[in-house]
Design a protein around this motif. Structure first.
Motif, short mmCIF file in Angstrom:
data_model
loop_
_atom_site.label_atom_id
_atom_site.label_comp_id
_atom_site.label_asym_id
_atom_site.label_seq_id
_atom_site.Cartn_x
_atom_site.Cartn_y
_atom_site.Cartn_z
N ALA A 67 1.00 -1.37 -0.18
CA ALA A 67 0.08 -0.04 -0.01
C ALA A 67 0.83 1.15 -0.03
N HIS A 68 2.16 1.28 0.58
CA HIS A 68 2.88 2.32 0.67
C HIS A 68 3.36 2.49 -0.92
N ASP A 69 4.02 1.69 -1.68
CA ASP A 69 4.21 1.69 -2.87
C ASP A 69 3.09 2.35 -3.84
N LEU A 70 1.89 1.63 -3.48
CA LEU A 70 0.88 2.26 -4.39
C LEU A 70 0.56 3.62 -4.09
N ALA A 71 0.66 4.18 -2.87
CA ALA A 71 0.38 5.55 -2.61
C ALA A 71 1.65 6.51 -3.27
N THR A 72 2.81 5.91 -3.23
CA THR A 72 3.89 6.71 -3.90
C THR A 72 3.58 6.74 -5.46
N LEU A 73 3.25 5.68 -5.87
CA LEU A 73 2.70 5.86 -7.24
C LEU A 73 1.69 6.76 -7.46
N ARG A 74 0.65 6.76 -6.70
CA ARG A 74 -0.34 7.84 -7.07
C ARG A 74 0.04 9.12 -7.03
N ARG A 75 0.88 9.47 -6.06
CA ARG A 75 1.49 10.81 -5.69
C ARG A 75 2.37 11.10 -6.99
N ASP A 76 3.04 10.12 -7.32
CA ASP A 76 4.09 10.43 -8.56
C ASP A 76 3.60 10.70 -9.77
N ALA A 77 2.57 9.86 -10.09
CA ALA A 77 1.80 9.83 -11.23
C ALA A 77 1.19 11.13 -11.53
N ALA A 78 0.49 11.71 -10.69
CA ALA A 78 -0.04 13.01 -10.82
C ALA A 78 0.79 14.07 -11.28
N GLN A 79 1.94 13.89 -11.18
CA GLN A 79 2.98 14.92 -11.90
C GLN A 79 3.31 14.62 -13.08
N VAL A 80 3.13 13.69 -13.54
CA VAL A 80 3.40 13.12 -15.08
C VAL A 80 2.59 14.27 -16.02
N PRO A 81 3.13 14.95 -16.84
CA PRO A 81 2.44 15.86 -17.77
C PRO A 81 1.30 14.91 -18.56
N GLY A 82 0.13 15.27 -18.40
CA GLY A 82 -0.73 14.38 -19.28
C GLY A 82 -1.48 13.41 -18.64
N PHE A 83 -0.94 12.86 -17.57
CA PHE A 83 -1.73 11.86 -16.35
C PHE A 83 -3.00 12.79 -16.05
N ASP A 84 -4.11 11.92 -16.08
CA ASP A 84 -5.21 12.67 -15.61
C ASP A 84 -5.83 11.61 -14.42
N THR A 85 -5.87 12.17 -13.26
CA THR A 85 -6.10 11.45 -12.33
C THR A 85 -7.58 11.17 -12.28
N GLY A 86 -7.99 9.88 -12.09
CA GLY A 86 -9.19 9.33 -12.20
C GLY A 86 -9.73 9.02 -13.63
N VAL A 87 -8.71 9.37 -14.40
CA VAL A 87 -9.12 8.79 -15.94
C VAL A 87 -8.01 7.87 -16.56
N SER A 88 -6.81 8.37 -16.20
CA SER A 88 -5.33 7.64 -16.46
C SER A 88 -5.24 6.26 -15.33
#
Length: 119
Positions: A67-88
């Motif tokens: 779960a810690h790894d997943l939380a890190t992924l969620r946080r970091d993914a949101a910074q990727v240009p073009g990543f749309d939280t809730g859609v991507s």
């Protein structure tokens, strides 16, 4: 290990074996400080994507993705240009599987899945 996993996901995308049919290229993303560093980014084209279908993490260690790894992924993914939280989507590739509490990843692959993509 990331390049092998990226290639396997690209092959799977071309074969229609991913939940994101628009994925034609899988790479990684990081900023100039290498913080964060996102192992996997699935996009509609390369080198500059119009649409980011997923971001993901590769954990090729003797411990499961948790779960810690997943939380890190969620946080970091949101910074990727073009990543749309809730859609991507989110993708996890782990040598040692996952622990409970990793619900919410749209794709979870192990070593067998990586190898199967090459067949």
């Amino acid at each position: 290990m990331e390049p092998v996993v990226r290639d396997a996901l690209t092959i799977a995308g071309a074969s229609g074996d991913l939940p994101w049919p628009e994925v034609e290229a899988v790479g990684g993303w990081w900023n100039r400080r290498f913080a964060p560093e996102v192992d996997l980014v699935g996009a509609d084209r390369a080198p500059v994507a119009r649409h980011v279908a997923f971001a993901g993490s590769v954990k090729w260690l003797g411990t499961p993705f948790d779960a810690h790894d997943l939380a890190t992924l969620r946080r970091d993914a949101a910074q990727v240009p073009g990543f749309d939280t809730g859609v991507s989507g989110l993708a996890v590739v782990s040598l040692s599987g996952t622990r409970s509490g990793v619900e919410g990843a749209d794709l979870v692959w192990g070593a067998d899945d990586v190898i199967a993509a090459w067949r």
